[in-house]
Enzyme design. Structure first.
Site, PDB file in Angstrom:
ATOM      1  N   SER A 133      39.713  -9.220 -33.203  1.00 55.45           N
ATOM      2  CA  SER A 133      39.079  -8.210 -33.264  1.00 55.45           C
ATOM      3  C   SER A 133      38.443  -8.246 -34.936  1.00 55.45           C
ATOM      4  O   SER A 133      37.866  -9.370 -35.172  1.00 55.45           O
ATOM      5  CB  SER A 133      39.672  -6.695 -33.223  1.00 55.45           C
ATOM      6  N   ASP A 149      34.408  -6.963 -22.454  1.00 56.72           N
ATOM      7  CA  ASP A 149      34.608  -6.530 -23.859  1.00 56.72           C
ATOM      8  C   ASP A 149      33.198  -6.122 -24.193  1.00 56.72           C
ATOM      9  O   ASP A 149      32.209  -6.607 -24.222  1.00 56.72           O
ATOM     10  CB  ASP A 149      34.862  -7.697 -25.010  1.00 56.72           C
ATOM     11  N   HIS A 208      38.131  -5.084 -24.732  1.00 57.07           N
ATOM     12  CA  HIS A 208      38.380  -5.649 -26.200  1.00 57.07           C
ATOM     13  C   HIS A 208      39.815  -5.476 -26.389  1.00 57.07           C
ATOM     14  O   HIS A 208      40.329  -6.410 -27.294  1.00 57.07           O
ATOM     15  CB  HIS A 208      37.637  -4.530 -27.140  1.00 57.07           C
TER      16      HIS A 208
END
Lengths: 486, 486
Positions: free
Chosen positions: A211, A433, A467
């Site tokens: 991330s 995602d 995600h």
């Protein structure tokens, strides 16, 4: 009202009883709205008994009462110059480590965190609670402590021991608040490398992150290509998209509109807990994917407490405006869990740093960055072949075909990423995602190849976790990392 | 501060000047946060001069000052029974029409709106301002007024002339507020068909709608299959997904957390304009798609006013925490434009009705609906062949192949949609729509075919406009409708 909060049983009943038609004074009431005032009353009470070191007796949320025995703090008394023209006069970096540093200090993996994580990536003797990447770190695990010495820091701007907006500004003796300077992802790396200097680590075996940590991982290689052996970016990006900016902007907006936010100067009063809860609800939507919710929650409703199940009247159950579908109770719960765990200003500053991250050459040139890179990597560096010339030299193969519909900024991104041309890099992304889309994973790999990097490993994962896959899929995420690092 | 608001020039400067480092009392200020208080001051002032019919002198937003000359109002003095077990003692339906009703009253198209639209779909002699579907309605246009008589209503629950939470409850003489009953999409249809009864329209040529209007269009065919000739659903759904529920829940949450919301009883005071602005920002994210923003805004920053362009110091421009990227200013603008145009309670009630919409048989059976359908369509209706038996009888073809990965609830949905089995239906969706996803378009078409409907026309559009495509793509959306209706 405040009595309700003292009893866990009653509190739980409060959360799960949302009968909008229960009428007092002939008006409906809304437990999900009342929860904000109840939370505030709870903070006021717990705050009065806090061991605050502040001269003020104001309440403090849990992050303001860190346990410095559970992590190390590196204090650097020298200024840290920043991307956007200001500086921090001095700074702290909180960090934790796992494994054993080799005598030559050449087995170090610097692990970068996502937005709101602390340095506590895995349990340690001084803090045995589970870390945010517990299953990935340890003997025989993907980040194998039999081989590697892993360092994870709390980023500059954070609130878990590193200098951030909630820290005391040494020049004023007061909390920085929004006098804290705007940060970039590169600034986080600069602070981390000052820690590495202090530890005597000349070169990282690898820079690893997920991330926002993926952004940091790339930024580390960009700022210090001679000090980074390998780069791993999991569900990261080299250029934040307008969609991701929009979703983070919505979070900052609800947070800043909370009157408690008080332009960022709330440290002697009540934190903007309502804004934080609402912001986290929005964020949670971006962390998972629709397909997961389809299978996990579908359109199921919460179970009503047995005392309030509808009579067997044949009438349909009356829907509530407070959380009623399981997906709503899930978002509510996620927001409630988070709203006092993290500093609101840290969320604002760090999410802004994510928005600002953009490795296109045209953007990097406008920043205060070049002066901080080694002079050998100035623009006349021999590795700086214009991307148009390397486009056809790169290692495209059957599993790495050239991009079919490249975004128009791809050559600009390739030029910006050229300092990473000689660092083996793993890019891994997830097709479900919606925050760091799979298109962004592809453009990162394509840009690196265009920049002349023939050591790009690239994987896409399917699945429904969106995600958050990097937190959940130990087998596939861990496997790819293990293979790439060994 | 209030003086600022009086001058459009200064107001504009306020919006676009967001220098977080402009310091007063050594603290930054945030024009985007101050905007909320300035708006409130503006509402207070304009409200005092409002021609409110309320006994209270409180301010009123524009929607509370309707112009009843610009639309018709059908008042029905009889109760409207509702899906969730309560009723409205009487109700109004605001509507507008275009074209000429044929002597046999057999050329009527009932056009259904999305969440926040009024009956003003196109300009009329009494209201020449542009309508929300201006380019789709008129002589020679997709809804061709040379052939059809088009009726568009403001839905029950709305705030543009039809009975909703902002209306006066005849039993108390006060605004309903959140004493208004929870609505369903089916309730909106019931009110509309009472208007059709009043107008003497026995059967619609077609029921047409986009977004929530698509839900209504299906619901009209379901409740009154004998009175609906054709059904058109553009970017609608037959079953709201948990993702869409999540996104609307986030909007309701920020709205209900606005202290001005006051549990829904704000009509004698200030409306929750800040919550409305924040909610609209979130909604706007779901209405467009990432690819459009990539091409329209990219990562461009707003232009600074010439008075505050950064010095030629070589320093990078300092990013602002208030809207700075163009995508942020776009969301800010959309929120600001909307926040006083629409009633907050209408947003809450109608978005909840959307969440509740679910045509699976297992859900429909739990609702108070069957009693309101013609008795000829009870469960022993001859058209009610179990979907499992019709699965292989339907008209799958090369362009309509059977679903590859059907959702597990598809047979349940097919069973629920069986009343639509004999109505020619157009389903059109958009691949870049993140709110009413293309998977939901496919499942609608598949369910109808499984239910035995061999008159399903199905199209998917590409493009970058996401959910809002139905407002923008006259060529393709209009073309499909024109072809299907003729």
């Amino acid at each position: 009202m405040s009595l309700l909060f003292k009893s866990p049983l009653t509190r739980s009943a409060r959360r799960f009883t949302c009968l909008t038609r229960s009428i007092s004074n002939n008006r409906p009431h809304f437990p999900c709205v009342e929860a904000h005032a109840l939370r505030e009353s709870h903070i006021r009470k717990s705050g009065l008994s806090s061991t605050s070191s502040s001269s003020d007796d104001g309440p403090e949320p849990p992050y303001a009462r860190p346990n410095p025995k559970s992590y190390h703090v590196y204090h650097d008394p020298s200024p840290l110059s920043l991307t956007y023209a200001s500086l921090l006069p001095s700074f702290d970096v909180a960090y934790e480590t796992w494994g054993t540093l080799s005598p030559r200090k050449d087995n170090v993996i610097l692990l970068h965190t996502g937005l709101s994580a602390s340095s506590h990536a895995a349990s340690t003797p001084t803090n045995p609670s589970e870390g945010w990447w517990e299953k990935f770190i340890g003997p025989g695990k993907p980040l194998d402590t039999n081989n590697f010495f892993i360092i994870c820091t709390n980023v500059i701007g954070g609130c878990y021991g590193s200098t951030g907006p909630s820290s005391i500004d040494p020049t004023t003796g007061k909390h920085y608040g929004t006098n804290f300077p705007i940060l970039s992802i590169f600034d986080m790396i600069r602070a981390q490398f000052r820690l590495l200097d202090h530890l005597g680590v000349k070169k990282l075996y690898a820079s690893v992150g997920c991330s926002m940590g993926g952004m940091q991982s790339l930024a580390a290689g960009w700022l210090h290509p001679e000090r980074v052996g390998k780069v791993v970016s999991i569900s990261g990006t080299a250029r934040s998209s307008p969609s991701a900016v929009a979703m983070r902007y919505a979070q900052r907006s609800v947070l800043m509109a909370d009157p408690n936010w008080n332009n960022g100067f709330y440290y002697d009063g009540l934190p903007p807990h309502t804004g934080m809860k609402l912001a986290r609800q929005i964020a949670t939507i971006t962390y998972r994917s629709g397909p997961e919710w389809d299978s996990r929650f579908g359109r199921q409703l919460r179970q009503l407490p047995s005392s309030s199940t509808p009579e067997e009247s044949g009438l349909p159950r009356t829907p509530a405006l407070c959380p009623d579908f399981l997906i709503e109770t899930y978002l509510d719960h996620q927001g409630e869990q988070f709203c006092l765990k993290y500093d609101a200003n840290s969320l604002i500053y760090i999410s802004k740093a994510m928005d600002l991250f953009d490795m296109t050459a045209s953007t990097l040139k406008t920043l205060n960055l070049q002066a901080h890179r080694p002079s050998t990597l100035s623009s006349d560096d021999s590795s700086s072949v214009p991307p148009s010339q390397v486009m056809h030299k790169t290692s495209h193969s059957k599993s790495h075909p050239p991009p079919v519909n490249p975004p128009p900024y791809l050559p600009d991104l390739a030029e910006g990423m050229q300092p990473l041309a000689h660092i083996p890099t793993l890019i891994l992304g997830v097709q479900s995602d919606i925050l760091f889309t799979v298109e962004q994973q592809r453009e990162m790999a394509d840009a690196l190849r265009m920049a002349g990097n023939d050591g790009v490993s690239y994987y896409e994962l399917g699945g429904v976790w969106g995600h958050d896959t990097f937190l959940l899929d130990v087998l596939n995420v861990g496997g790819a990392i293990r293979g790439f690092l060994s």
